[in-house]
Design a protein around this motif. Sequence first.
Motif, PDB file in Angstrom:
ATOM      1  N   HIS A  62       0.790  -1.530  -0.191  1.00 42.67           N
ATOM      2  CA  HIS A  62      -0.298  -0.239  -0.211  1.00 42.67           C
ATOM      3  C   HIS A  62       0.981   0.825  -0.022  1.00 42.67           C
ATOM      4  O   HIS A  62       1.609   1.135   0.362  1.00 42.67           O
ATOM      5  N   SER A  63       0.419   2.658  -0.442  1.00 45.08           N
ATOM      6  CA  SER A  63       0.991   3.504  -1.085  1.00 45.08           C
ATOM      7  C   SER A  63       1.008   4.014   0.751  1.00 45.08           C
ATOM      8  O   SER A  63       0.386   4.680   1.133  1.00 45.08           O
ATOM      9  N   ASP A  64       2.206   4.988   0.683  1.00 44.44           N
ATOM     10  CA  ASP A  64       2.364   6.406   2.025  1.00 44.44           C
ATOM     11  C   ASP A  64       1.225   7.523   2.035  1.00 44.44           C
ATOM     12  O   ASP A  64       0.371   7.700   0.080  1.00 44.44           O
ATOM     13  N   GLY A  65       0.560   7.181   2.413  1.00 46.83           N
ATOM     14  CA  GLY A  65      -0.574   8.365   2.320  1.00 46.83           C
ATOM     15  C   GLY A  65      -2.359   8.222   1.623  1.00 46.83           C
ATOM     16  O   GLY A  65      -3.574   8.490   1.938  1.00 46.83           O
ATOM     17  N   ALA A  66      -2.566   6.282   2.146  1.00 47.19           N
ATOM     18  CA  ALA A  66      -3.168   5.440   1.814  1.00 47.19           C
ATOM     19  C   ALA A  66      -4.661   5.984   2.919  1.00 47.19           C
ATOM     20  O   ALA A  66      -4.055   5.937   3.918  1.00 47.19           O
ATOM     21  N   SER A  67      -5.511   5.694   1.915  1.00 48.60           N
ATOM     22  CA  SER A  67      -6.861   5.867   3.128  1.00 48.60           C
ATOM     23  C   SER A  67      -6.743   4.265   4.148  1.00 48.60           C
ATOM     24  O   SER A  67      -6.740   3.852   3.887  1.00 48.60           O
ATOM     25  N   VAL A  68      -7.133   4.676   5.261  1.00 47.86           N
ATOM     26  CA  VAL A  68      -7.159   3.467   6.499  1.00 47.86           C
ATOM     27  C   VAL A  68      -8.318   3.732   6.880  1.00 47.86           C
ATOM     28  O   VAL A  68      -8.970   5.027   7.679  1.00 47.86           O
ATOM     29  N   LEU A  69      -9.316   2.913   6.761  1.00 43.77           N
ATOM     30  CA  LEU A  69     -11.000   3.037   6.866  1.00 43.77           C
ATOM     31  C   LEU A  69     -11.167   2.213   8.191  1.00 43.77           C
ATOM     32  O   LEU A  69     -10.640   1.148   8.081  1.00 43.77           O
ATOM     33  N   LEU A  70     -11.852   2.301   9.036  1.00 41.50           N
ATOM     34  CA  LEU A  70     -12.559   1.449  10.012  1.00 41.50           C
ATOM     35  C   LEU A  70     -13.967   1.229   9.657  1.00 41.50           C
ATOM     36  O   LEU A  70     -14.649   1.323   8.784  1.00 41.50           O
ATOM     37  N   PHE A  71     -13.167  -0.352  10.011  1.00 45.83           N
ATOM     38  CA  PHE A  71     -14.355  -1.728   9.065  1.00 45.83           C
ATOM     39  C   PHE A  71     -15.024  -1.417  10.447  1.00 45.83           C
ATOM     40  O   PHE A  71     -15.317  -2.156  11.188  1.00 45.83           O
ATOM     41  N   PRO A  72     -16.564  -1.871  10.131  1.00 43.86           N
ATOM     42  CA  PRO A  72     -17.948  -1.996  11.568  1.00 43.86           C
ATOM     43  C   PRO A  72     -16.959  -3.117  12.386  1.00 43.86           C
ATOM     44  O   PRO A  72     -18.000  -3.097  13.186  1.00 43.86           O
ATOM     45  N   VAL A  73     -17.821  -4.334  11.510  1.00 43.46           N
ATOM     46  CA  VAL A  73     -17.462  -5.831  12.234  1.00 43.46           C
ATOM     47  C   VAL A  73     -16.361  -6.019  12.022  1.00 43.46           C
ATOM     48  O   VAL A  73     -15.636  -6.226  10.411  1.00 43.46           O
ATOM     49  N   VAL A  74     -15.958  -7.089  12.760  1.00 41.79           N
ATOM     50  CA  VAL A  74     -14.728  -7.734  12.701  1.00 41.79           C
ATOM     51  C   VAL A  74     -15.325  -9.633  12.024  1.00 41.79           C
ATOM     52  O   VAL A  74     -16.528  -9.912  12.789  1.00 41.79           O
ATOM     53  N   ASP A  75     -14.811  -9.875  11.361  1.00 40.55           N
ATOM     54  CA  ASP A  75     -15.224 -11.419  10.428  1.00 40.55           C
ATOM     55  C   ASP A  75     -13.979 -12.128  11.627  1.00 40.55           C
ATOM     56  O   ASP A  75     -13.127 -11.839  11.775  1.00 40.55           O
TER      57      ASP A  75
END
Length: 75
Positions: A62-75
Amino acid sequence: MATTLNGAITDAAATSVAVTSATELRADQQIMVGSEKMTISSISSNTLTVSRGAGGTTAATHSDGASVLLFPVVD
């Protein structure tokens, strides 16, 4: 968006992920970077220790500055 990567992830096997800010994150949450889910096992300052390729996704670089999204459910 929860935060961004603070440095590229150049190795798909890496388990330490530096982020700009970890204030919205906690252990046992899942994050999404690109098309990859990761499960956070611990946080030290703004460095996350993660399990890669969660939920059947594929670990990738993954590239520097890539978005980190919070995923609402843990698989």
